[in-house]
Design a protein around this motif. Structure first.
Motif, PDB file in Angstrom:
ATOM      1  N   ALA A 129       0.751  -1.134   0.066  1.00  0.00           N
ATOM      2  CA  ALA A 129       0.055  -0.116   0.152  1.00  0.00           C
ATOM      3  C   ALA A 129       1.015   1.129  -0.065  1.00  0.00           C
ATOM      4  O   ALA A 129       0.606   2.405  -0.450  1.00  0.00           O
ATOM      5  CB  ALA A 129      -1.014   0.001   1.462  1.00  0.00           C
ATOM      6  N   ALA A 130       2.079   1.137   0.430  1.00  0.00           N
ATOM      7  CA  ALA A 130       3.062   2.292   0.575  1.00  0.00           C
ATOM      8  C   ALA A 130       3.398   2.723  -0.788  1.00  0.00           C
ATOM      9  O   ALA A 130       3.929   3.844  -1.157  1.00  0.00           O
ATOM     10  CB  ALA A 130       4.113   1.978   1.369  1.00  0.00           C
ATOM     11  N   GLN A 131       3.144   1.968  -1.709  1.00  0.00           N
ATOM     12  CA  GLN A 131       3.369   2.502  -3.360  1.00  0.00           C
ATOM     13  C   GLN A 131       2.272   2.478  -4.173  1.00  0.00           C
ATOM     14  O   GLN A 131       2.150   2.689  -5.362  1.00  0.00           O
ATOM     15  CB  GLN A 131       4.176   1.252  -3.896  1.00  0.00           C
ATOM     16  CG  GLN A 131       5.656   1.319  -3.325  1.00  0.00           C
ATOM     17  CD  GLN A 131       6.551   0.365  -4.057  1.00  0.00           C
ATOM     18  OE1 GLN A 131       6.143  -0.259  -5.107  1.00  0.00           O
ATOM     19  NE2 GLN A 131       7.913   0.398  -3.776  1.00  0.00           N
ATOM     20  N   LYS A 132       0.961   2.681  -3.313  1.00  0.00           N
ATOM     21  CA  LYS A 132      -0.221   2.803  -4.207  1.00  0.00           C
ATOM     22  C   LYS A 132      -0.791   4.231  -4.096  1.00  0.00           C
ATOM     23  O   LYS A 132      -0.591   4.813  -3.031  1.00  0.00           O
ATOM     24  CB  LYS A 132      -1.332   1.671  -3.656  1.00  0.00           C
ATOM     25  CG  LYS A 132      -0.893   0.332  -4.089  1.00  0.00           C
ATOM     26  CD  LYS A 132      -2.126  -0.343  -3.869  1.00  0.00           C
ATOM     27  CE  LYS A 132      -1.603  -1.916  -3.925  1.00  0.00           C
ATOM     28  NZ  LYS A 132      -1.153  -2.341  -5.100  1.00  0.00           N
ATOM     29  N   TRP A 133      -1.235   4.797  -5.202  1.00  0.00           N
ATOM     30  CA  TRP A 133      -1.595   6.199  -5.259  1.00  0.00           C
ATOM     31  C   TRP A 133      -2.907   6.250  -5.720  1.00  0.00           C
ATOM     32  O   TRP A 133      -3.231   5.492  -6.868  1.00  0.00           O
ATOM     33  CB  TRP A 133      -0.617   6.935  -6.012  1.00  0.00           C
ATOM     34  CG  TRP A 133       0.712   6.900  -5.215  1.00  0.00           C
ATOM     35  CD1 TRP A 133       1.599   5.938  -5.492  1.00  0.00           C
ATOM     36  CD2 TRP A 133       1.184   7.596  -4.100  1.00  0.00           C
ATOM     37  NE1 TRP A 133       2.641   6.047  -4.648  1.00  0.00           N
ATOM     38  CE2 TRP A 133       2.555   7.115  -3.883  1.00  0.00           C
ATOM     39  CE3 TRP A 133       0.629   8.854  -3.390  1.00  0.00           C
ATOM     40  CZ2 TRP A 133       3.390   7.903  -2.741  1.00  0.00           C
ATOM     41  CZ3 TRP A 133       1.506   9.246  -2.586  1.00  0.00           C
ATOM     42  CH2 TRP A 133       2.881   8.719  -1.972  1.00  0.00           C
ATOM     43  N   VAL A 134      -3.667   7.311  -5.421  1.00  0.00           N
ATOM     44  CA  VAL A 134      -4.918   7.341  -6.236  1.00  0.00           C
ATOM     45  C   VAL A 134      -4.728   8.818  -6.993  1.00  0.00           C
ATOM     46  O   VAL A 134      -4.315   9.883  -6.253  1.00  0.00           O
ATOM     47  CB  VAL A 134      -6.194   7.564  -5.389  1.00  0.00           C
ATOM     48  CG1 VAL A 134      -7.533   7.965  -5.888  1.00  0.00           C
ATOM     49  CG2 VAL A 134      -6.446   6.251  -4.612  1.00  0.00           C
ATOM     50  N   ILE A 135      -4.990   8.903  -8.355  1.00  0.00           N
ATOM     51  CA  ILE A 135      -4.657  10.284  -9.017  1.00  0.00           C
ATOM     52  C   ILE A 135      -6.076  10.721  -9.269  1.00  0.00           C
ATOM     53  O   ILE A 135      -7.101  10.294  -9.764  1.00  0.00           O
ATOM     54  CB  ILE A 135      -4.216   9.830 -10.389  1.00  0.00           C
ATOM     55  CG1 ILE A 135      -2.684   9.177 -10.109  1.00  0.00           C
ATOM     56  CG2 ILE A 135      -4.063  11.326 -10.959  1.00  0.00           C
ATOM     57  CD1 ILE A 135      -2.073   8.632 -11.288  1.00  0.00           C
ATOM     58  N   GLN A 136      -5.920  12.168  -8.643  1.00  0.00           N
ATOM     59  CA  GLN A 136      -7.425  12.993  -8.829  1.00  0.00           C
ATOM     60  C   GLN A 136      -7.112  14.210  -9.579  1.00  0.00           C
ATOM     61  O   GLN A 136      -6.223  15.028  -9.500  1.00  0.00           O
ATOM     62  CB  GLN A 136      -7.739  13.354  -7.251  1.00  0.00           C
ATOM     63  CG  GLN A 136      -8.392  11.984  -6.369  1.00  0.00           C
ATOM     64  CD  GLN A 136      -8.370  12.274  -4.974  1.00  0.00           C
ATOM     65  OE1 GLN A 136      -8.485  13.547  -4.566  1.00  0.00           O
ATOM     66  NE2 GLN A 136      -9.262  11.507  -4.232  1.00  0.00           N
ATOM     67  N   ASP A 137      -8.231  14.507 -10.149  1.00  0.00           N
ATOM     68  CA  ASP A 137      -8.230  15.859 -11.051  1.00  0.00           C
ATOM     69  C   ASP A 137      -8.361  16.893  -9.905  1.00  0.00           C
ATOM     70  O   ASP A 137      -9.044  16.980  -9.152  1.00  0.00           O
ATOM     71  CB  ASP A 137      -9.330  15.945 -11.984  1.00  0.00           C
ATOM     72  CG  ASP A 137      -9.028  14.808 -12.915  1.00  0.00           C
ATOM     73  OD1 ASP A 137      -7.932  14.767 -13.598  1.00  0.00           O
ATOM     74  OD2 ASP A 137      -9.773  14.271 -13.363  1.00  0.00           O
ATOM     75  N   SER A 138      -7.869  18.251 -10.258  1.00  0.00           N
ATOM     76  CA  SER A 138      -7.596  19.164  -9.484  1.00  0.00           C
ATOM     77  C   SER A 138      -7.292  20.548 -10.434  1.00  0.00           C
ATOM     78  O   SER A 138      -6.161  20.677 -10.542  1.00  0.00           O
ATOM     79  CB  SER A 138      -6.654  19.390  -8.131  1.00  0.00           C
ATOM     80  OG  SER A 138      -6.833  20.253  -7.256  1.00  0.00           O
ATOM     81  N   HIS A 178      -4.948  19.898 -13.154  1.00  0.00           N
ATOM     82  CA  HIS A 178      -3.816  19.386 -12.712  1.00  0.00           C
ATOM     83  C   HIS A 178      -4.106  18.003 -12.022  1.00  0.00           C
ATOM     84  O   HIS A 178      -5.255  17.571 -11.858  1.00  0.00           O
ATOM     85  CB  HIS A 178      -3.004  20.017 -11.840  1.00  0.00           C
ATOM     86  CG  HIS A 178      -2.524  21.365 -12.463  1.00  0.00           C
ATOM     87  ND1 HIS A 178      -1.788  21.510 -13.590  1.00  0.00           N
ATOM     88  CD2 HIS A 178      -3.014  22.775 -12.202  1.00  0.00           C
ATOM     89  CE1 HIS A 178      -1.511  22.714 -13.802  1.00  0.00           C
ATOM     90  NE2 HIS A 178      -2.188  23.510 -13.043  1.00  0.00           N
ATOM     91  N   LYS A 179      -3.250  17.187 -11.544  1.00  0.00           N
ATOM     92  CA  LYS A 179      -3.280  15.916 -10.823  1.00  0.00           C
ATOM     93  C   LYS A 179      -2.873  16.046  -9.408  1.00  0.00           C
ATOM     94  O   LYS A 179      -1.509  16.712  -8.970  1.00  0.00           O
ATOM     95  CB  LYS A 179      -2.758  14.753 -11.548  1.00  0.00           C
ATOM     96  CG  LYS A 179      -3.144  14.624 -12.928  1.00  0.00           C
ATOM     97  CD  LYS A 179      -4.674  14.343 -12.968  1.00  0.00           C
ATOM     98  CE  LYS A 179      -5.025  14.150 -14.579  1.00  0.00           C
ATOM     99  NZ  LYS A 179      -6.364  14.296 -14.838  1.00  0.00           N
TER     100      LYS A 179
END
Length: 86
Positions: free
Chosen positions: A31-40, A43-44
């Motif tokens: 889990a320490a290498q998992k990321w959720v990419i969100q729009d903002s 940008h991300k």
């Protein structure tokens, strides 16, 4: 995972707190290498899978080579916004 190195962003010791350092490490399924990419705002934001309150952040908003990358609470700053280029 970085194409050149085969390594991923890894939260040191899987800490779930502000200012936990992020390094490149060989890719694994932690889990320490998992990321959720969100729009903002065009940008991300990279949100840590360890905690939805923590995002990838450039320490002190610095842009120089060698700047520490760590987790921090989302504050809307440009130090936490990224663009992915082809």
């Amino acid at each position: 995972t970085n194409v050149a190195t085969g390594k991923g962003f890894d939260v040191c010791a899987a800490w779930k707190n502000r200012q936990a350092r992020v390094n490149q490490q060989p890719s694994n399924s932690a889990a320490a290498q998992k990321w959720v990419i969100q729009d903002s705002g065009g940008h991300k934001v990279l949100v840590s899978a360890l905690s939805p309150m923590l995002v990838l952040d450039l320490e002190g908003g610095r842009s120089q080579n060698g700047t520490t990358v760590h987790l921090y609470q989302d504050n809307g700053s440009s130090a936490q916004r990224f663009d992915f280029l082809k």
